[in-house]
Design a protein around this motif. Structure first.
Motif, PDB file in Angstrom:
ATOM      1  N   GLU A 190       0.867  -1.176   0.000  1.00 11.91           N
ATOM      2  CA  GLU A 190       0.000   0.000   0.000  1.00 11.91           C
ATOM      3  C   GLU A 190       0.905   1.228   0.000  1.00 11.91           C
ATOM      4  OE1 GLU A 190      -3.446   1.565   2.894  1.00 11.91           O
ATOM      5  OE2 GLU A 190      -3.500  -0.573   2.425  1.00 11.91           O
ATOM      6  N   PHE A 191       0.825   2.024  -1.050  1.00 12.13           N
ATOM      7  CA  PHE A 191       1.720   3.175  -1.213  1.00 12.13           C
ATOM      8  C   PHE A 191       1.058   4.448  -0.723  1.00 12.13           C
ATOM      9  CE2 PHE A 191       3.040   0.053  -4.374  1.00 12.13           C
ATOM     10  CZ  PHE A 191       4.384  -0.041  -4.083  1.00 12.13           C
ATOM     11  N   PRO A 192       1.853   5.385  -0.188  1.00  8.34           N
ATOM     12  CA  PRO A 192       3.292   5.298   0.082  1.00  8.34           C
ATOM     13  C   PRO A 192       3.569   4.392   1.282  1.00  8.34           C
ATOM     14  CG  PRO A 192       2.469   7.382   0.900  1.00  8.34           C
ATOM     15  CD  PRO A 192       1.312   6.674   0.233  1.00  8.34           C
ATOM     16  N   CYS A 193       4.783   3.818   1.289  1.00  8.20           N
ATOM     17  CA  CYS A 193       5.173   2.946   2.392  1.00  8.20           C
ATOM     18  C   CYS A 193       6.687   2.964   2.572  1.00  8.20           C
ATOM     19  CB  CYS A 193       4.699   1.513   2.143  1.00  8.20           C
ATOM     20  SG  CYS A 193       5.467   0.719   0.725  1.00  8.20           S
ATOM     21  N   SER A 194       7.111   2.586   3.758  1.00  2.00           N
ATOM     22  CA  SER A 194       8.527   2.444   4.043  1.00  2.00           C
ATOM     23  C   SER A 194       8.975   1.119   3.439  1.00  2.00           C
ATOM     24  CB  SER A 194       8.743   2.449   5.554  1.00  2.00           C
ATOM     25  OG  SER A 194      10.092   2.293   5.859  1.00  2.00           O
ATOM     26  N   PHE A 195      10.098   1.140   2.680  1.00  5.31           N
ATOM     27  CA  PHE A 195      10.515  -0.055   1.961  1.00  5.31           C
ATOM     28  C   PHE A 195      12.033  -0.174   1.972  1.00  5.31           C
ATOM     29  CE2 PHE A 195      11.354  -2.803  -1.635  1.00  5.31           C
ATOM     30  CZ  PHE A 195      10.312  -3.718  -1.579  1.00  5.31           C
ATOM     31  N   PRO A 196      12.579  -1.278   2.508  1.00  4.06           N
ATOM     32  CA  PRO A 196      14.029  -1.473   2.510  1.00  4.06           C
ATOM     33  C   PRO A 196      14.500  -2.105   1.201  1.00  4.06           C
ATOM     34  CG  PRO A 196      12.997  -3.210   3.766  1.00  4.06           C
ATOM     35  CD  PRO A 196      11.887  -2.301   3.289  1.00  4.06           C
ATOM     36  N   ILE A 197      15.547  -1.526   0.629  1.00  2.00           N
ATOM     37  CA  ILE A 197      16.155  -2.050  -0.588  1.00  2.00           C
ATOM     38  C   ILE A 197      17.579  -2.457  -0.236  1.00  2.00           C
ATOM     39  CG2 ILE A 197      16.932  -1.488  -2.921  1.00  2.00           C
ATOM     40  CD1 ILE A 197      14.596   0.547  -2.984  1.00  2.00           C
ATOM     41  N   LYS A 198      17.945  -3.689  -0.554  1.00  2.00           N
ATOM     42  CA  LYS A 198      19.284  -4.184  -0.225  1.00  2.00           C
ATOM     43  C   LYS A 198      20.033  -4.504  -1.504  1.00  2.00           C
ATOM     44  CE  LYS A 198      20.051  -6.822   3.321  1.00  2.00           C
ATOM     45  NZ  LYS A 198      20.192  -7.926   4.290  1.00  2.00           N
ATOM     46  N   ALA A 199      21.281  -4.030  -1.562  1.00  2.00           N
ATOM     47  CA  ALA A 199      22.166  -4.343  -2.681  1.00  2.00           C
ATOM     48  C   ALA A 199      23.444  -4.935  -2.118  1.00  2.00           C
ATOM     49  CB  ALA A 199      22.466  -3.092  -3.490  1.00  2.00           C
ATOM     50  N   MET A 200      23.963  -5.953  -2.805  1.00  2.00           N
ATOM     51  CA  MET A 200      25.185  -6.608  -2.341  1.00  2.00           C
ATOM     52  C   MET A 200      26.239  -6.585  -3.444  1.00  2.00           C
ATOM     53  SD  MET A 200      23.466  -9.759  -0.344  1.00  2.00           S
ATOM     54  CE  MET A 200      21.862  -9.693  -1.101  1.00  2.00           C
ATOM     55  N   GLY A 201      27.485  -6.458  -3.001  1.00  2.00           N
ATOM     56  CA  GLY A 201      28.602  -6.446  -3.935  1.00  2.00           C
ATOM     57  C   GLY A 201      29.896  -6.671  -3.187  1.00  2.00           C
ATOM     58  N   LYS A 202      31.009  -6.616  -3.920  1.00  2.00           N
ATOM     59  CA  LYS A 202      32.316  -6.782  -3.286  1.00  2.00           C
ATOM     60  C   LYS A 202      32.585  -5.591  -2.383  1.00  2.00           C
ATOM     61  CE  LYS A 202      34.453  -9.918  -6.400  1.00  2.00           C
ATOM     62  NZ  LYS A 202      35.648 -10.341  -7.078  1.00  2.00           N
ATOM     63  N   ALA A 203      33.254  -5.857  -1.275  1.00  2.00           N
ATOM     64  CA  ALA A 203      33.572  -4.815  -0.290  1.00  2.00           C
ATOM     65  C   ALA A 203      34.710  -3.952  -0.833  1.00  2.00           C
ATOM     66  CB  ALA A 203      33.936  -5.443   1.043  1.00  2.00           C
ATOM     67  N   GLU A 204      34.352  -2.962  -1.626  1.00  2.00           N
ATOM     68  CA  GLU A 204      35.300  -2.025  -2.206  1.00  2.00           C
ATOM     69  C   GLU A 204      34.954  -0.622  -1.723  1.00  2.00           C
ATOM     70  OE1 GLU A 204      34.862  -2.488  -6.420  1.00  2.00           O
ATOM     71  OE2 GLU A 204      35.746  -4.487  -6.429  1.00  2.00           O
ATOM     72  N   PRO A 205      35.955   0.233  -1.613  1.00  2.00           N
ATOM     73  CA  PRO A 205      35.670   1.608  -1.199  1.00  2.00           C
ATOM     74  C   PRO A 205      34.665   2.265  -2.147  1.00  2.00           C
ATOM     75  CG  PRO A 205      38.042   1.210  -1.228  1.00  2.00           C
ATOM     76  CD  PRO A 205      37.380   0.002  -1.857  1.00  2.00           C
ATOM     77  N   GLY A 206      33.674   2.921  -1.563  1.00  2.00           N
ATOM     78  CA  GLY A 206      32.695   3.664  -2.348  1.00  2.00           C
ATOM     79  C   GLY A 206      31.494   2.874  -2.821  1.00  2.00           C
ATOM     80  N   PHE A 207      31.424   1.577  -2.508  1.00  2.00           N
ATOM     81  CA  PHE A 207      30.275   0.792  -2.963  1.00  2.00           C
ATOM     82  C   PHE A 207      28.974   1.360  -2.413  1.00  2.00           C
ATOM     83  CE2 PHE A 207      27.225  -2.738  -2.529  1.00  2.00           C
ATOM     84  CZ  PHE A 207      27.112  -3.107  -3.854  1.00  2.00           C
TER      85      PHE A 207
END
Length: 89
Positions: free
Chosen positions: A10-27
């Motif tokens: 039901e919008f608007p709503c609080s929504f967590p977005i997760k992204a994963m990648g290599k642990a590099e500076p600035g990711f």
């Protein structure tokens, strides 16, 4: 049926977005920049980073105020298209 009617959210709503990648500076900055294209008003404390036990991977969770399914779809398309993003949830 429209996209809004098909969504379980039901919008608007609080929504967590997760992204994963290599642990590099600035990711984490890359992830925030990609999401800010769609959500320019990220609030303080919206971003949480966690490095894997071995230190090779990092997950970045950004909690947004989602306004539509189309907005979420666009965010996931941008994240998935980026070469440094291994997975987006």
């Amino acid at each position: 049926m429209s996209d809004e009617q098909e969504s379980l959210l039901e919008f608007p709503c609080s929504f967590p977005i997760k992204a994963m990648g290599k642990a590099e500076p600035g990711f984490d900055l890359i992830i925030v920049e990609l999401i800010r294209r769609h959500v320019p008003d990220l609030h303080e404390g919206a971003v949480v980073s966690r490095t894997s036990k071995g230190g090779k991977w990092v997950s970045v969770t950004v909690t947004i105020k989602a306004s539509s399914k189309a907005q979420l779809d666009a965010i996931y398309l941008d994240l998935s298209a980026h070469e440094k993003v291994y997975m987006a949830l």
